[in-house]
Design a protein around this motif. Structure first.
Motif, short mmCIF file in Angstrom:
data_model
loop_
_atom_site.label_atom_id
_atom_site.label_comp_id
_atom_site.label_asym_id
_atom_site.label_seq_id
_atom_site.Cartn_x
_atom_site.Cartn_y
_atom_site.Cartn_z
N MET A 1 4.53 -0.07 -3.63
CA MET A 1 4.02 -1.11 -4.53
C MET A 1 5.09 -1.54 -5.51
SD MET A 1 0.23 0.45 -5.31
CE MET A 1 0.08 -0.51 -6.80
N ILE A 2 5.76 -0.55 -6.12
CA ILE A 2 6.78 -0.86 -7.12
C ILE A 2 7.94 -1.63 -6.49
CG2 ILE A 2 8.47 0.16 -8.70
CD1 ILE A 2 6.45 2.48 -9.08
N MET A 3 8.33 -1.22 -5.28
CA MET A 3 9.45 -1.87 -4.60
C MET A 3 9.03 -3.15 -3.89
SD MET A 3 11.38 1.48 -3.00
CE MET A 3 12.70 0.47 -2.33
N GLN A 4 7.70 -3.43 -3.89
CA GLN A 4 7.17 -4.65 -3.28
C GLN A 4 7.58 -4.77 -1.81
OE1 GLN A 4 8.38 -7.91 -5.79
NE2 GLN A 4 7.09 -7.26 -7.48
N LEU A 5 7.45 -3.66 -1.09
CA LEU A 5 7.80 -3.65 0.32
C LEU A 5 6.83 -4.49 1.15
CD1 LEU A 5 8.81 0.10 0.85
CD2 LEU A 5 10.28 -1.88 0.36
N MET A 6 5.57 -4.50 0.71
CA MET A 6 4.53 -5.30 1.35
C MET A 6 3.58 -5.80 0.28
SD MET A 6 3.30 -3.22 4.76
CE MET A 6 4.43 -2.76 6.07
N PRO A 7 2.77 -6.81 0.59
CA PRO A 7 1.73 -7.21 -0.36
C PRO A 7 0.81 -6.03 -0.68
CG PRO A 7 1.99 -8.87 1.35
CD PRO A 7 2.82 -7.69 1.77
N PRO B 1 -2.43 -5.73 -1.23
CA PRO B 1 -3.64 -5.56 -0.42
C PRO B 1 -3.36 -4.91 0.93
CG PRO B 1 -3.63 -7.73 -1.42
CD PRO B 1 -2.28 -7.14 -1.68
N VAL B 2 -2.23 -5.27 1.54
CA VAL B 2 -1.87 -4.68 2.84
C VAL B 2 -1.57 -3.20 2.68
CG1 VAL B 2 -0.23 -4.74 4.75
CG2 VAL B 2 -1.00 -6.88 3.69
N LEU B 3 -0.86 -2.83 1.62
CA LEU B 3 -0.53 -1.43 1.38
C LEU B 3 -1.79 -0.59 1.20
CD1 LEU B 3 2.51 -1.80 -1.07
CD2 LEU B 3 2.56 -0.98 1.30
N PHE B 4 -2.74 -1.09 0.42
CA PHE B 4 -3.97 -0.33 0.20
C PHE B 4 -4.82 -0.28 1.48
CE2 PHE B 4 -3.47 -0.72 -4.50
CZ PHE B 4 -3.58 0.63 -4.76
N LEU B 5 -4.80 -1.34 2.25
CA LEU B 5 -5.53 -1.33 3.52
C LEU B 5 -4.98 -0.24 4.44
CD1 LEU B 5 -6.51 -4.52 5.50
CD2 LEU B 5 -5.78 -2.46 6.67
N LEU B 6 -3.66 -0.20 4.58
CA LEU B 6 -3.03 0.81 5.42
C LEU B 6 -3.26 2.21 4.85
CD1 LEU B 6 0.37 -0.99 6.18
CD2 LEU B 6 -1.56 -0.68 7.75
N GLY B 7 -3.12 2.33 3.52
CA GLY B 7 -3.30 3.63 2.89
C GLY B 7 -4.71 4.16 3.04
N ALA B 8 -5.70 3.29 2.86
CA ALA B 8 -7.09 3.71 3.00
C ALA B 8 -7.39 4.16 4.43
CB ALA B 8 -8.03 2.58 2.59
N ALA B 9 -6.89 3.40 5.41
CA ALA B 9 -7.12 3.77 6.80
C ALA B 9 -6.49 5.11 7.14
CB ALA B 9 -6.57 2.67 7.72
N LEU B 10 -5.27 5.33 6.67
CA LEU B 10 -4.57 6.58 6.95
C LEU B 10 -5.24 7.76 6.24
CD1 LEU B 10 -2.19 7.87 8.39
CD2 LEU B 10 -0.76 7.33 6.40
N ALA B 11 -5.63 7.55 4.97
CA ALA B 11 -6.27 8.63 4.22
C ALA B 11 -7.59 9.05 4.86
CB ALA B 11 -6.50 8.18 2.77
N LEU B 12 -8.37 8.08 5.29
CA LEU B 12 -9.64 8.40 5.94
C LEU B 12 -9.43 9.13 7.26
CD1 LEU B 12 -11.69 5.11 5.36
CD2 LEU B 12 -12.38 7.41 4.64
N THR B 13 -8.47 8.66 8.05
CA THR B 13 -8.24 9.25 9.37
C THR B 13 -7.76 10.69 9.28
OG1 THR B 13 -7.68 7.07 10.26
CG2 THR B 13 -6.97 8.99 11.53
N VAL B 14 -6.84 10.98 8.37
CA VAL B 14 -6.28 12.32 8.26
C VAL B 14 -7.24 13.29 7.59
CG1 VAL B 14 -4.41 13.70 7.26
CG2 VAL B 14 -3.92 11.46 8.27
N ASN B 15 -7.88 12.86 6.51
CA ASN B 15 -8.75 13.77 5.76
C ASN B 15 -10.12 13.95 6.40
OD1 ASN B 15 -7.39 14.53 3.01
ND2 ASN B 15 -6.94 12.34 3.30
N PHE B 16 -10.58 12.93 7.09
CA PHE B 16 -11.92 12.98 7.70
C PHE B 16 -11.84 12.49 9.14
CE2 PHE B 16 -12.35 12.23 3.14
CZ PHE B 16 -13.14 13.31 2.76
#
Length: 500
Positions: free
Chosen positions: A317-323, A325-340
């Protein structure tokens, strides 16, 4: 005429929600629709709304997936160590609890995202406020004001916008302002201390953690005491002069704590204690738990994975590598998949946070109507031009001070984008004509952020009031005066230190 109607529309909105005559969502939709008709542009209402929705859709998406992501991180226990440390500090003292709220909100605000800050702060502190019957607007007010000061971080948004609008370096804006912002943050802690003392005076001081923790044991007799605590004594003992009532009940296998039943009156607080002389009493380590330490969603073995994922997300987010919303979308999907890994568990986690997602996204799209009409009809531009034109000619050399003062109402009644990209360049140009540096104007423009974070146009504030179960109007009435005071402290410090 547009200027007058713009101010009247905003005033109507604020009055109706503060008087609780309309819900924020209804007011955000119906009032601008009415004023759009009054200015003779009712036929264009649909275009304005669609444009507003388009502008705010990325924000809504970001908040939706941010709520899911950080909700999952709260569920799995990522923030529990920080929360436990602050809750140990807070104990059962209302003053410490309010100061702890400011501390937690300030620390979490380092990620630059208001919704994250409010979710973690409310999740941790809400149980304490409820069980001690403390004022919940104190929770929302302190959290919003602390986050407003920290929102000036270069990756928080306003500083970056100011730098972009005036084509200067964000570091040159933020770094010189650090002393003034530090004074502002100190003012928030002083405010928290004062409000905490007020809550302590109203409720009394509870120094026994067992007053709010269930106690188990095998005693055959339980003594239930109702202790009336003198509000000014700062003690939880029965020697306060208010009296002690004891009731003995026979039998039973252990005393279950009844929790705090603190009265709202100024004379004191009623605390119910179930004491079992043979039961093991909680130690300091077993103090308040804002987050259930035994919840089934904890994933201690994945703690460092979740910490690394969150750090990577914030870095991106700080480095603005991606928008974002896209970062949180990817992060949420990964967090859900790994933890649950189980589909049913993933659905359960999404469902658990669905209320917050729906409330916040609904509020954002309702706000799109408000901002769409304000912008599309030209009200915002007309109001800004009027305010800038109202600055006396003799104040030209003081455009830093003028910008700081104008940032309070303008960032409250306008979006940050509208202020920084629409109004700030005009102020900077006026200042340049009198020899005032654009950097000075840019620094002054961020002092209004403590107030901005309670604006009805800030989507994150609806996360705050929604999770804390506080009416937006009550939050506004309580918080605005303290947020204005904090902003003025930052401005005064910046002038005193020669930054502006």
């Amino acid at each position: 005429m547009l200027t007058i109607l713009g101010f009247v529309m905003i005033a109507t909105f604020l009055v109706l929600i503060m008087m609780k005559k309309m819900s924020p969502i209804a007011a955000l939709v119906l009032i601008p629709a009415l004023f759009c008709v009054l200015v003779g542009q009712g036929a264009k209402l649909g275009d304005y709304v669609i444009e507003g929705v388009g502008d705010l859709a990325p924000t809504a998406a970001m908040l939706m997936f941010a709520i899911v992501y950080f909700g999952v991180m709260i569920d799995v226990g990522l923030f529990d160590p920080i929360v436990r440390g602050i809750l140990r500090f807070c104990r059962a003292d209302p003053m410490r609890i309010v100061v702890g709220t400011a501390l937690l909100a300030s620390i979490v605000s380092l990620d630059g995202d208001g919704s994250t800050t409010f979710m973690i702060t409310v999740s941790a502190m809400y149980p304490l406020y409820k069980r001690l019957k403390m004022s919940l607007v104190v929770l929302t007010g302190i959290a919003a004001t602390a986050n407003g000061v920290m929102n000036t971080l270069p990756w928080g948004g306003p500083t970056a916008r100011a730098a972009t609008a005036l084509k200067v370096d964000a570091t040159d804006i933020f770094v010189p302002m650090i002393p003034a912002l530090a004074v502002g943050l100190l003012a928030v802690f002083v405010l928290a201390y004062v409000l905490g003392l007020r809550e302590r005076k109203r409720l009394g001081t509870l120094t026994l953690d067992e007053a709010l923790e269930p106690v188990t044991g095998t005693a055959t007799e339980t003594v239930t005491e109702t202790v009336l605590v003198d509000a000014g004594s700062g003690s939880g003992s029965g020697s306060s002069g208010k009296g002690v009532e004891r009731t003995r009940t026979g039998g039973g296998t252990g005393g279950g704590g009844t929790g705090a039943d603190a009265a709202d009156g100024a004379d004191g607080a009623a605390v119910s204690l179930d004491k079992d002389p043979d039961a093991q009493q909680p130690t300091d380590e077993d103090g308040f738990q804002g987050l259930d330490p035994n919840r089934s969603t904890l994933r201690p073995r994945l703690y460092w994975f979740n910490a690394g994922l969150t750090l990577a997300l914030l870095t991106a987010m700080i480095m603005q590598l991606m928008p974002i919303p896209v970062l949180f979308l990817l992060g949420a999907a990964l967090a859900l998949t790994v933890n649950f890994p189980s589909m049913s568990d993933q659905r359960a986690r999404i469902a658990a946070h669905a209320d917050n997602v729906l409330n916040v996204s609904g509020m954002v799209f309702a706000a799109a109507v408000f901002t769409g009409v304000l912008t599309g009809t030209g009200m915002v531009e007309s109001m800004a031009d009027w305010l800038v034109g109202a600055v006396p000619e003799g104040m030209g050399p003081q455009m830093g001070l003028v910008t700081g003062l104008l940032s309070l109402p303008l960032t409250y009644f306008m979006s940050n984008d509208g202020f920084y990209f629409g109004v700030l360049p005009v102020l900077a140009e006026a200042g340049a004509a009198h020899g005032v540096s654009p950097l000075e104007v840019a620094r002054a423009s961020i002092v209004g952020q403590p107030l901005h974070m309670s604006s009805p146009l800030v989507p994150a504030v609806y996360v705050l009031v929604g999770m804390a179960k506080v009416e937006f109007g009550d939050h506004t009435k309580f918080t605005v005066k303290w947020a204005v005071l904090t902003s003025l402290v930052v401005l005064a410090a910046a002038i005193l230190f020669g930054i502006i």
